[in-house]
Design a protein around this motif. Structure first.
Motif, PDB file in Angstrom:
ATOM      1  N   LYS A   1      -3.645  17.163   3.382  1.00 42.87           N
ATOM      2  CA  LYS A   1      -4.118  15.899   2.813  1.00 42.87           C
ATOM      3  C   LYS A   1      -5.144  16.150   1.717  1.00 42.87           C
ATOM      4  O   LYS A   1      -5.094  15.545   0.633  1.00 42.87           O
ATOM      5  CB  LYS A   1      -4.745  15.035   3.910  1.00 42.87           C
TER       6      LYS A   1
ATOM      7  N   LYS B   1      -8.885   4.076   4.210  1.00 43.73           N
ATOM      8  CA  LYS B   1      -7.466   3.860   4.505  1.00 43.73           C
ATOM      9  C   LYS B   1      -6.645   5.122   4.289  1.00 43.73           C
ATOM     10  O   LYS B   1      -5.419   5.095   4.394  1.00 43.73           O
ATOM     11  CB  LYS B   1      -6.918   2.728   3.634  1.00 43.73           C
TER      12      LYS B   1
ATOM     13  N   ASP C   1     -11.911   8.955  -0.117  1.00 41.82           N
ATOM     14  CA  ASP C   1     -10.887   8.980   0.928  1.00 41.82           C
ATOM     15  C   ASP C   1     -10.513  10.395   1.354  1.00 41.82           C
ATOM     16  O   ASP C   1      -9.835  10.573   2.368  1.00 41.82           O
ATOM     17  CB  ASP C   1      -9.637   8.241   0.444  1.00 41.82           C
TER      18      ASP C   1
ATOM     19  N   THR D   1      -6.861   4.682  -4.045  1.00 45.27           N
ATOM     20  CA  THR D   1      -7.390   5.897  -3.420  1.00 45.27           C
ATOM     21  C   THR D   1      -8.395   6.582  -4.339  1.00 45.27           C
ATOM     22  O   THR D   1      -8.141   6.753  -5.529  1.00 45.27           O
ATOM     23  CB  THR D   1      -6.250   6.866  -3.085  1.00 45.27           C
TER      24      THR D   1
ATOM     25  N   ASP E   1      -1.893   6.162  -5.094  1.00 44.69           N
ATOM     26  CA  ASP E   1      -1.821   4.721  -5.352  1.00 44.69           C
ATOM     27  C   ASP E   1      -3.088   4.303  -6.103  1.00 44.69           C
ATOM     28  O   ASP E   1      -4.000   5.104  -6.325  1.00 44.69           O
ATOM     29  CB  ASP E   1      -1.633   3.936  -4.051  1.00 44.69           C
TER      30      ASP E   1
ATOM     31  N   ARG F   1      -3.601   7.778  -0.014  1.00 44.32           N
ATOM     32  CA  ARG F   1      -2.313   7.076  -0.064  1.00 44.32           C
ATOM     33  C   ARG F   1      -1.570   7.408  -1.352  1.00 44.32           C
ATOM     34  O   ARG F   1      -2.161   7.483  -2.425  1.00 44.32           O
ATOM     35  CB  ARG F   1      -2.538   5.564   0.048  1.00 44.32           C
TER      36      ARG F   1
ATOM     37  N   GLU G   1       0.837  -1.187   0.000  1.00 41.15           N
ATOM     38  CA  GLU G   1       0.000   0.000   0.000  1.00 41.15           C
ATOM     39  C   GLU G   1       0.875   1.241   0.000  1.00 41.15           C
ATOM     40  O   GLU G   1       2.003   1.222   0.485  1.00 41.15           O
ATOM     41  CB  GLU G   1      -0.922   0.005   1.221  1.00 41.15           C
ATOM     42  N   GLY G   2       0.323   2.318  -0.540  1.00 45.01           N
ATOM     43  CA  GLY G   2       1.050   3.573  -0.509  1.00 45.01           C
ATOM     44  C   GLY G   2       1.056   4.169   0.887  1.00 45.01           C
ATOM     45  O   GLY G   2       0.466   3.642   1.833  1.00 45.01           O
ATOM     46  N   LEU G   3       1.720   5.300   1.023  1.00 45.08           N
ATOM     47  CA  LEU G   3       1.818   5.997   2.291  1.00 45.08           C
ATOM     48  C   LEU G   3       0.591   6.877   2.490  1.00 45.08           C
ATOM     49  O   LEU G   3       0.246   7.685   1.620  1.00 45.08           O
ATOM     50  CB  LEU G   3       3.078   6.868   2.294  1.00 45.08           C
ATOM     51  N   ASP G   4      -0.077   6.748   3.614  1.00 44.97           N
ATOM     52  CA  ASP G   4      -1.168   7.646   3.976  1.00 44.97           C
ATOM     53  C   ASP G   4      -0.553   9.011   4.295  1.00 44.97           C
ATOM     54  O   ASP G   4       0.190   9.161   5.268  1.00 44.97           O
ATOM     55  CB  ASP G   4      -1.911   7.093   5.199  1.00 44.97           C
TER      56      ASP G   4
END
Length: 545
Positions: free
Chosen positions: A328, A538, A521, A517, A514, A541, A171-174
């Motif tokens: 974000k 999640k 999200d 997403t 990613d 990301r 998974e990518g980074l949140d």
């Protein structure tokens, strides 16, 4: 005895119902009778349904009109043109907060939690010098640059090749992890000169930002039951963890603040003002709390440990949560819209070239970055989507009634508005669900050989400038009036320096979403005073190339 008590309770309940429905000062305002009768109506939507009363309030406005009664005492207005009247613009008079509401985080001795207009002025006045534009530029821009650079260096180390060296299923980074780490380190450094080291930590020390975010979930319960936190403090932590993990996180955070501030109080008490003792942290590295503790403008009652802990809790929460949420939100919408991404990157690359050398784009000051039209437009639209504070903000005019159209709002009545509804108003923001930085851009003047054409275009440009200026009046992520957000200049510096570094970095890394997403999200769906997304998300990301 039992029957007498039961009978008295029934009589009291009936009398209270008659008073609230027919006799109280706000009895004539429209709204559901259940909301007028009891706080349990609000409790259902905000506690049982989880921060969803704002959605129901919007539905009630559709049914009853722009001003409605939403609980036994409070009115709510959905009209962007009323915002400056309610929140105390120039000449609007004093504004108190509502004591029932400000206790939601059990920090009512902070400036944020102070109900009285006059006491708020005293507490806010002691903090203002630390958060002016010049103070932030002088004291905090270098700190923010250092931490942003550390964050970007970590991003650079996460790069994968164009061939896709990431393992399948990774998974990518949140992005909330590094952004919350950054904003937490900034505000703790400024407040105490004690960074939690979140940016450098392998896991971004997310337990500290998470403690703040998770603790907001109890705000609606705490309003209804203000005795909850004081009682819980007397309960063993193991029991609290079983009953309410959110309450435990808040209590642990408050205890850590008490430890840090208590240490500062001891240091400052044992150090004479102006001392050159290099072994004293209060003399060598003056911080917000060092200066508050020895401020001659605050009486001793304003320097107690509990009051300063309340102030610290508010300062760190406000300094961490809303700014990281905006970063974000902007990151998602920029990466999800290739045209926006390309235009923003092109503008920042130009700045990068102009400030080539140490730091590249980071060589530009916040003031210079704020003058970049497209970056500024992206930030403004980010504020509109992230909202700043999600919760409704009550104000009371203690001295005089307020007028809304033909309605007379009695003095002393709590009245609120909600930024999430204001920022989604289609009358002020057409196509409100679309992330559109263009709405904040001033149309450029155009050169033409025709004199009359030039006049027409120039006039059109001036009208557009006026339209943009008028639109900005309705953008309220930091509130308005004397109670507006203290940290607006600190947040602005963090936002511009971070976005400039992340999207203006040349050759260091390329950020992209990613594969899983989606817009969901980045969506705001719950009000726990700060914006919350879907519980099962999640996060936004990203991967780095």
């Amino acid at each position: 005895m039992f029957f007498a008590a039961a009978g008295a309770s029934i009589v009291y309940g009936l009398a209270l119902a008659v008073y609230r429905l027919c006799l109280c000062p706000v009895a004539g305002f429209p709204g559901p009778k259940l909301a007028a009768l009891s706080f349990w109506y609000e409790f259902y939507y905000d506690v049982v349904c989880g921060g969803r009363y704002w959605v129901k309030i919007n539905e009630l406005h559709d049914r009853y009109g722009p001003i409605i009664r939403i609980n036994p005492y409070e009115l709510h207005v959905r009209d962007p043109d009323f915002y400056e009247v309610l929140y105390g613009g120039p000449g609007q008079g004093r504004r108190d907060k509502w004591s029932w509401s400000v206790g939601m985080f059990s920090n009512s001795q902070s400036a944020f939690g102070t109900a009285s207009h006059d006491l708020h002025r005293l507490r806010r006045g002691a903090l203002n010098p630390f958060f002016g534009k010049q103070a932030i530029a002088r004291s905090m821009e270098p700190v923010i640059r250092e931490l942003v650079e550390s964050m970007c260096a970590r991003f650079e180390g996460m790069r994968v090749s164009a061939g896709g060296e990431r393992k399948k299923g990774d998974e990518g980074l949140d992005v909330m992890l590094p952004y919350a780490a950054l904003t937490t380190d900034v505000i703790t450094r400024y407040a105490f000169d004690t960074s939690y080291g979140c940016v450098e930590d392998a896991g971004w020390r997310h337990e500290w930002p998470r403690a703040m975010v998770e603790s907001t979930k109890i705000c609606h319960v705490n309003k209804q039951f203000p005795w909850l936190i004081p009682v819980m403090r007397a309960v063993p932590e193991g029991v609290i963890g079983l009953l309410s993990p959110s309450v435990l996180l808040l209590i642990k955070f408050q205890k850590d603040l008490a430890r840090q501030i208590g240490t500062l109080m001891n240091e400052t008490t044992n150090t004479e003002p102006g001392s050159n003792d290099k072994d004293s942290s209060s003399a060598e590295r003056p911080t917000i709390f060092h200066e508050l503790i020895r401020s001659p403008d605050l009486p001793p009652a304003e320097k107690t440990l509990q009051r300063l802990v309340d102030e610290g809790q508010t300062m760190i929460a406000a300094g961490q949560e809303t700014t990281s949420f905006l970063l974000k939100t902007v990151t998602y919408h920029v990466l999800a819209n290739p045209a926006i991404h390309a235009r923003l990157r092109a503008e920042l690359v130009d700045v990068n070239v102009a400030h080539d050398g140490v730091g590249g784009v980071m060589g530009a000051s916040v003031a210079q970055l704020e003058r970049l039209p497209y970056l500024r437009a992206v930030v403004q639209e980010g504020h509109r989507f992230a909202h700043g504070v999600a919760g409704r903000m009550q104000r009371i005019s203690p001295d005089a009634p307020l007028w809304y159209g033909d309605w007379v709002i009695p003095a002393g009545t709590p009245v609120s508005m909600t930024a999430m509804l204001q920022h989604r108003d289609p009358g002020k923001f057409p196509d409100p669900d679309r992330f559109d930085p263009e709405r904040w851009l001033v149309l450029p003047s155009s050169s033409s050989s025709s004199s009359s054409s030039n006049t027409t275009i120039s006039s059109r440009s001036r009208r557009r400038k006026e339209e943009v200026a008028a639109l900005e009046k309705y953008l309220v992520p930091f509130g308005k009036g004397t109670r507006s957000c203290l940290g607006v200049n600190l947040a602005t510096a963090e936002i511009y320096l971070t976005l400039a570094a992340v999207f203006g970095s040349s050759g260091r890394f390329e950020m992209e979403l990613d594969g899983e997403t989606t817009a969901r999200d980045a969506e705001v769906v719950r009000d726990y005073f700060i914006p919350h997304g879907h519980a099962d998300s999640k996060g936004v990301r990203v991967v780095f190339k």
